[in-house]
Motif scaffolding. Structure first.
Motif, PDB file in Angstrom:
ATOM      1  N   ILE A 142      25.988  47.214 -25.794  1.00 53.22           N
ATOM      2  CA  ILE A 142      26.455  48.474 -25.814  1.00 53.22           C
ATOM      3  C   ILE A 142      26.301  49.477 -26.961  1.00 53.22           C
ATOM      4  N   LEU A 143      26.400  48.663 -28.094  1.00 48.91           N
ATOM      5  CA  LEU A 143      26.128  49.515 -29.410  1.00 48.91           C
ATOM      6  C   LEU A 143      24.578  50.045 -29.504  1.00 48.91           C
ATOM      7  N   ASN A 144      23.767  49.427 -28.487  1.00 46.34           N
ATOM      8  CA  ASN A 144      22.423  50.142 -28.311  1.00 46.34           C
ATOM      9  C   ASN A 144      22.284  51.713 -27.764  1.00 46.34           C
ATOM     10  N   TYR A 145      23.417  51.812 -27.131  1.00 48.82           N
ATOM     11  CA  TYR A 145      23.659  53.411 -26.405  1.00 48.82           C
ATOM     12  C   TYR A 145      24.515  54.276 -26.947  1.00 48.82           C
ATOM     13  N   ILE A 146      24.742  53.822 -28.298  1.00 48.30           N
ATOM     14  CA  ILE A 146      25.443  55.067 -29.042  1.00 48.30           C
ATOM     15  C   ILE A 146      24.700  54.865 -30.513  1.00 48.30           C
TER      16      ILE A 146
ATOM     17  N   ALA B  55      28.381  43.123 -25.089  1.00 50.64           N
ATOM     18  CA  ALA B  55      28.123  42.279 -26.276  1.00 50.64           C
ATOM     19  C   ALA B  55      27.932  43.297 -27.461  1.00 50.64           C
ATOM     20  N   GLY B  56      28.183  42.619 -28.713  1.00 49.26           N
ATOM     21  CA  GLY B  56      27.711  43.649 -29.920  1.00 49.26           C
ATOM     22  C   GLY B  56      26.516  43.300 -30.668  1.00 49.26           C
ATOM     23  N   ASN B  57      25.619  42.387 -30.097  1.00 43.94           N
ATOM     24  CA  ASN B  57      24.319  42.497 -30.681  1.00 43.94           C
ATOM     25  C   ASN B  57      23.786  43.797 -30.423  1.00 43.94           C
ATOM     26  N   ASN B  58      22.846  44.144 -31.705  1.00 41.51           N
ATOM     27  CA  ASN B  58      22.541  45.470 -31.479  1.00 41.51           C
ATOM     28  C   ASN B  58      20.931  45.605 -32.512  1.00 41.51           C
ATOM     29  N   VAL B  59      20.446  46.676 -32.098  1.00 41.73           N
ATOM     30  CA  VAL B  59      18.848  47.002 -32.809  1.00 41.73           C
ATOM     31  C   VAL B  59      19.176  47.321 -34.302  1.00 41.73           C
ATOM     32  N   VAL B  60      20.039  48.148 -34.547  1.00 45.83           N
ATOM     33  CA  VAL B  60      20.132  48.699 -35.713  1.00 45.83           C
ATOM     34  C   VAL B  60      20.444  47.966 -37.170  1.00 45.83           C
TER      35      VAL B  60
ATOM     36  N   ASN C 284       4.669  43.537 -40.698  1.00 42.24           N
ATOM     37  CA  ASN C 284       4.774  43.145 -39.381  1.00 42.24           C
ATOM     38  C   ASN C 284       6.440  43.391 -38.727  1.00 42.24           C
ATOM     39  N   PHE C 285       7.364  43.103 -39.743  1.00 46.44           N
ATOM     40  CA  PHE C 285       8.594  43.253 -39.299  1.00 46.44           C
ATOM     41  C   PHE C 285       9.113  44.603 -38.944  1.00 46.44           C
ATOM     42  N   CYS C 286       8.613  45.589 -40.033  1.00 50.87           N
ATOM     43  CA  CYS C 286       8.813  46.946 -39.901  1.00 50.87           C
ATOM     44  C   CYS C 286       8.258  47.436 -38.468  1.00 50.87           C
ATOM     45  N   ARG C 287       6.870  46.924 -38.254  1.00 47.23           N
ATOM     46  CA  ARG C 287       6.342  47.335 -37.091  1.00 47.23           C
ATOM     47  C   ARG C 287       7.141  47.108 -35.707  1.00 47.23           C
ATOM     48  N   HIS C 288       7.649  45.540 -36.079  1.00 45.90           N
ATOM     49  CA  HIS C 288       8.363  45.066 -34.732  1.00 45.90           C
ATOM     50  C   HIS C 288       9.616  46.134 -34.476  1.00 45.90           C
ATOM     51  N   TYR C 289      10.291  46.372 -35.901  1.00 49.59           N
ATOM     52  CA  TYR C 289      11.498  47.225 -35.501  1.00 49.59           C
ATOM     53  C   TYR C 289      10.964  48.442 -34.744  1.00 49.59           C
ATOM     54  N   ASP C 290       9.872  49.247 -35.082  1.00 49.84           N
ATOM     55  CA  ASP C 290       9.586  50.370 -34.509  1.00 49.84           C
ATOM     56  C   ASP C 290       9.584  50.132 -32.929  1.00 49.84           C
ATOM     57  N   GLU C 291       8.845  49.044 -32.533  1.00 48.53           N
ATOM     58  CA  GLU C 291       8.672  48.588 -31.143  1.00 48.53           C
ATOM     59  C   GLU C 291      10.003  48.521 -30.365  1.00 48.53           C
ATOM     60  N   VAL C 292      10.778  47.743 -31.072  1.00 51.28           N
ATOM     61  CA  VAL C 292      12.094  47.496 -30.697  1.00 51.28           C
ATOM     62  C   VAL C 292      13.037  48.726 -30.307  1.00 51.28           C
TER      63      VAL C 292
END
Length: 363
Positions: free
Chosen positions: A224-228, A163-168, A17-25
């Motif tokens: 901002i790190l989610n946009y690059i 901010a520096g929080n990011n998805v990856v 479920n964590f990998c599936r959550h990652y795909d959703e995010v």
């Protein structure tokens, strides 16, 4: 991830479920393509336009870590924003983190505002959390940073926090391991039970404050790190080569207490290794292979010398005897549910919060 995360489950294809959550995010929050760059360019123009007749265009938090340091480079050097950096000194900075902060602001010509927490007061809050036996004893620091940035932005009329929080690198984290840091009711509950020093100056935001600052006053929080295209290894190399930044080891190890929290407290008391969550995110983002992650996780989170030195330092600063701290480690583990909290409130209004989050974080 593994079964140390109690909520883990696998589908018929063996995907957790964590990998599936990652795909959703990834679909909802990541824009690291041409469309994302277009959105970001539009945002930068908006920030500059709104910043006219103001001293600063935006505000950033700066810890000396890789994410916040790279954000500093982006907003100041690449996009030319007049930037105020805010640093929270909670009494646990490593010499390296201090040097990195000084180097970044000097090289990039950024104004720096450092907020030093009242040590007697903050020490009492941290001790309260340690005695509470919950896993996330970093809540007092994380909440203070979040509150300080928003309050400073409001006070100085800076409408954008970059901010520096990011998805990856940060989108996989079991709640059973780390309950979120925005719950001021939990902080108050734990401190009321175990604390001895009155909470006077500690930066804190209630749910009402959250609504006031982010919805009514319109402060925007932009990851901002989610946009690059953000590759951590590349960011580290760039910062080292171009800005004289120095690596401090593990994720968030720029703080002695955080290093102790990651490398000693959580593994010893709870059996949690946060590297599993961070490495899992890097696997999902394609930045490392599963084999590389498995090889990395076999290594100790820190050397024996560092662990012993950190333990001695923590006990000394908190005035714990080894016997007293050993009793704390052996005490029954608890969760946020054992104390008053706002979890049910946040869950009840989850859909509304999701809409609000989109409004304050998206371009």
């Amino acid at each position: 991830m593994d079964s140390t995360a109690s909520e883990i489950e696998f589908d018929k294809n063996g995907v957790c479920n964590f990998c599936r959550h990652y795909d959703e995010v990834l679909v909802n929050d990541l824009y690291a393509d041409e469309d994302g760059q277009e959105k970001l360019n539009k945002l930068i123009s908006q920030i500059k336009e709104k910043g006219k007749n103001r001293k600063y265009d935006c505000l950033i938090g700066l810890s000396g870590g890789v994410d916040s340091s790279y954000v500093a480079y982006l907003v100041r050097k690449k996009y030319g924003l007049r930037t105020l950096a805010v640093h929270l000194d909670n009494g646990w900075n490593t010499e390296l983190s201090v040097a990195n902060v000084e180097q970044i602001v000097k090289k990039l010509d950024i104004d720096l505002q450092t907020y030093v927490l009242d040590w007697k007061e903050f020490r009492d809050i941290q001790i309260s959390f340690i005695k509470s036996s919950i896993s996330n004893i970093e809540i007092p620091t994380d909440h203070a940073i979040w509150a300080l940035l928003i309050k400073t932005a409001a006070k100085m009329k800076i409408p954008y926090i970059i901010a520096g929080n990011n998805v990856v690198t940060e989108s996989i984290m079991p709640e059973s391991w780390l309950y979120g840091s925005k719950d001021s009711k939990l902080i108050k509950s734990i401190h009321n039970k175990y604390g001895k020093v009155k909470m006077k100056t500690y930066p804190r935001l209630t749910t009402f404050n959250y609504v006031d600052y982010l919805l009514i006053r319109g402060i925007r929080w932009i990851p901002i790190l989610n946009y690059i295209p953000y590759f951590k290894a590349d960011a580290k190399k760039f910062l080292t080569d171009e800005l004289g930044w120095r690596d401090y080891g593990g994720k968030h190890y720029e703080s002695i207490f955080t290093r102790f929290f990651h490398a000693y407290y959580l593994p010893v008391k709870f059996g949690y290794d946060l590297r599993k969550s961070y490495l899992s995110a890097l696997i999902c983002s394609g930045q490392i292979s599963r084999e590389e992650a498995l090889e990395e996780i076999q290594k100790p989170p820190a050397s024996t010398e560092i662990l012993n030195n950190d333990l001695d330092y923590v006990l000394k600063k908190f005035r714990f005897s080894p016997e007293e701290f050993d009793m704390i480690l052996k005490a029954p583990n608890k969760t946020h549910k054992d104390y008053s909290n706002n979890d049910s409130l946040w869950r009840r209004y989850r859909k509304i919060i999701k809409i609000v989050r989109k409004r304050i974080t998206r371009v």
